[in-house]
Design a protein around this motif. Structure first.
Motif, PDB file in Angstrom:
ATOM      1  N   PRO A  76       0.783  -1.242   0.000  1.00  0.00           N
ATOM      2  CA  PRO A  76       0.000   0.000   0.000  1.00  0.00           C
ATOM      3  C   PRO A  76       0.810   1.284   0.000  1.00  0.00           C
ATOM      4  CG  PRO A  76      -0.155  -1.099   2.133  1.00  0.00           C
ATOM      5  CD  PRO A  76       0.516  -2.063   1.211  1.00  0.00           C
ATOM      6  N   TRP A  77       2.031   1.254   0.551  1.00  0.00           N
ATOM      7  CA  TRP A  77       2.860   2.453   0.585  1.00  0.00           C
ATOM      8  C   TRP A  77       4.033   2.296  -0.368  1.00  0.00           C
ATOM      9  CZ3 TRP A  77       1.991   7.058   2.889  1.00  0.00           C
ATOM     10  CH2 TRP A  77       0.994   7.114   3.858  1.00  0.00           C
ATOM     11  N   ARG A  78       4.394   3.394  -1.026  1.00  0.00           N
ATOM     12  CA  ARG A  78       5.547   3.395  -1.954  1.00  0.00           C
ATOM     13  C   ARG A  78       6.525   4.492  -1.546  1.00  0.00           C
ATOM     14  NH1 ARG A  78       1.799   2.396  -6.370  1.00  0.00           N
ATOM     15  NH2 ARG A  78       0.978   0.323  -5.862  1.00  0.00           N
ATOM     16  N   LEU A  79       7.801   4.155  -1.521  1.00  0.00           N
ATOM     17  CA  LEU A  79       8.866   5.142  -1.345  1.00  0.00           C
ATOM     18  C   LEU A  79       9.685   5.140  -2.625  1.00  0.00           C
ATOM     19  CD1 LEU A  79      10.543   7.153   0.337  1.00  0.00           C
ATOM     20  CD2 LEU A  79      11.891   5.193   1.152  1.00  0.00           C
ATOM     21  N   PHE A  80       9.604   6.231  -3.380  1.00  0.00           N
ATOM     22  CA  PHE A  80      10.396   6.384  -4.595  1.00  0.00           C
ATOM     23  C   PHE A  80      11.748   6.960  -4.196  1.00  0.00           C
ATOM     24  CE2 PHE A  80       5.949   6.572  -5.862  1.00  0.00           C
ATOM     25  CZ  PHE A  80       5.928   5.669  -6.916  1.00  0.00           C
ATOM     26  N   LEU A  81      12.811   6.242  -4.522  1.00  0.00           N
ATOM     27  CA  LEU A  81      14.142   6.574  -4.015  1.00  0.00           C
ATOM     28  C   LEU A  81      15.172   6.460  -5.128  1.00  0.00           C
ATOM     29  CD1 LEU A  81      15.462   7.175  -1.169  1.00  0.00           C
ATOM     30  CD2 LEU A  81      16.000   4.731  -1.092  1.00  0.00           C
ATOM     31  N   HIS A  82      16.086   7.419  -5.212  1.00  0.00           N
ATOM     32  CA  HIS A  82      17.152   7.353  -6.203  1.00  0.00           C
ATOM     33  C   HIS A  82      18.214   6.327  -5.793  1.00  0.00           C
ATOM     34  CE1 HIS A  82      16.414  11.619  -8.059  1.00  0.00           C
ATOM     35  NE2 HIS A  82      15.384  10.814  -8.170  1.00  0.00           N
ATOM     36  N   ALA A  83      18.904   5.805  -6.793  1.00  0.00           N
ATOM     37  CA  ALA A  83      19.887   4.745  -6.546  1.00  0.00           C
ATOM     38  C   ALA A  83      21.130   5.235  -5.826  1.00  0.00           C
ATOM     39  CB  ALA A  83      20.284   4.087  -7.867  1.00  0.00           C
ATOM     40  N   ASP A  84      21.336   6.555  -5.769  1.00  0.00           N
ATOM     41  CA  ASP A  84      22.519   7.091  -5.073  1.00  0.00           C
ATOM     42  C   ASP A  84      22.120   7.811  -3.783  1.00  0.00           C
ATOM     43  OD1 ASP A  84      21.267   9.297  -6.138  1.00  0.00           O
ATOM     44  OD2 ASP A  84      23.077  10.186  -7.006  1.00  0.00           O
ATOM     45  N   THR A  85      20.955   7.461  -3.236  1.00  0.00           N
ATOM     46  CA  THR A  85      20.457   8.121  -2.036  1.00  0.00           C
ATOM     47  C   THR A  85      20.212   7.105  -0.931  1.00  0.00           C
ATOM     48  OG1 THR A  85      19.413   9.878  -3.321  1.00  0.00           O
ATOM     49  CG2 THR A  85      18.585   9.537  -1.095  1.00  0.00           C
ATOM     50  N   LEU A  86      20.679   7.424   0.272  1.00  0.00           N
ATOM     51  CA  LEU A  86      20.488   6.577   1.443  1.00  0.00           C
ATOM     52  C   LEU A  86      19.571   7.277   2.430  1.00  0.00           C
ATOM     53  CD1 LEU A  86      24.203   5.526   2.183  1.00  0.00           C
ATOM     54  CD2 LEU A  86      22.603   4.465   0.604  1.00  0.00           C
ATOM     55  N   VAL A  87      18.568   6.586   2.920  1.00  0.00           N
ATOM     56  CA  VAL A  87      17.731   7.127   3.985  1.00  0.00           C
ATOM     57  C   VAL A  87      18.424   6.852   5.310  1.00  0.00           C
ATOM     58  CG1 VAL A  87      15.482   6.996   5.123  1.00  0.00           C
ATOM     59  CG2 VAL A  87      15.640   6.743   2.637  1.00  0.00           C
ATOM     60  N   ARG A  88      18.644   7.903   6.088  1.00  0.00           N
ATOM     61  CA  ARG A  88      19.290   7.735   7.387  1.00  0.00           C
ATOM     62  C   ARG A  88      18.308   7.111   8.386  1.00  0.00           C
ATOM     63  NH1 ARG A  88      22.534  13.247   8.747  1.00  0.00           N
ATOM     64  NH2 ARG A  88      20.672  13.455  10.038  1.00  0.00           N
TER      65      ARG A  88
END
Length: 226
Positions: A76-88
């Motif tokens: 139900p939830w989507r996080l769109f994230l770039h390949a060179d980005t880290l979520v802290r």
């Protein structure tokens, strides 16, 4: 079940082998990962396969790839994230807190940008981005976009654009349907190092202004070098 069993992380890739391993290793247990690849010729697909990701392949173009990844997502939830980005870690906590709110399905959320460099110029750019988000409600894709599938579908999802897809979807979401989370997303400084702190910043601003004045995303992508 984990705290992340409702979350699909969608990552568009194109020859992202140099950064993808680190990004995938930073994801918490329980998330589902969809790699939407635009025709990589490096180790991207092998890295994604070894990590157990769902892989879809198609034509390049970040908006197109993000839309394809969203169609393949099942949670139900989507996080769109770039390949060179880290979520802290504080970013993941903020994501969990947002998803738990009863009213969260009606708003998308982005993280606070941190650039992976110790230079003072990086801190200046980070402050400028924070002001842009506060005043213009305009987070870019390197800050991640967390959105429930119902809202994503209601606004029509990502458009088939090679660039500016993040600006375009935020225009449809608007101020009332955006939340700036306190947690951080740490993105690579490679493009600033390559073009220079000032050069990359001026280029980003120029692309935004051109888009606002009606220049096509295809022409802007040519200017950007994509």
């Amino acid at each position: 079940m984990t705290r992340f069993d409702r979350l699909d992380v969608i990552i568009p890739t194109l020859n992202a082998g140099g950064t993808l391993s680190r990004t995938l290793a930073s994801l918490p247990s329980g998330v589902a990962v969809t790699i939407s690849d635009g025709g990589s010729s490096d180790a991207t697909i092998a890295i994604a396969g070894a990590a157990g990701c769902r892989i879809i392949q198609g034509d390049p173009g970040r908006g197109r790839q993000l839309a394809a990844g969203a169609r393949a997502a099942e949670r139900p939830w989507r996080l769109f994230l770039h390949a060179d980005t880290l979520v802290r870690s504080d970013g993941w906590e903020a994501i969990i807190e947002h998803m738990a709110r009863p009213e969260a399905k009606s708003s998308a959320a982005s993280l606070r940008l941190v650039i992976d460099d110790t230079a003072w110029q990086a801190r200046v750019i980070e402050r400028g981005v924070a002001l842009r988000v506060r005043w213009l409600v305009l987070p870019y894709g390197d800050q991640g976009l967390l959105i429930h599938r119902d809202l994503y579908q209601a606004v029509g999802g990502y458009c088939d654009l090679p660039l500016m897809e993040d600006v375009e979807i935020m225009g449809r979401l608007g101020r009332a349907r955006h939340v700036a989370l306190k947690g951080c997303a740490r993105t690579s400084a490679v493009r600033w190092r390559r073009r220079g702190w000032l050069g990359q910043t001026v280029l980003n601003l120029s692309c935004l202004i051109l888009y606002r004045f009606g220049v096509s995303a295809d022409r802007i992508a040519g200017l950007y070098g994509r």
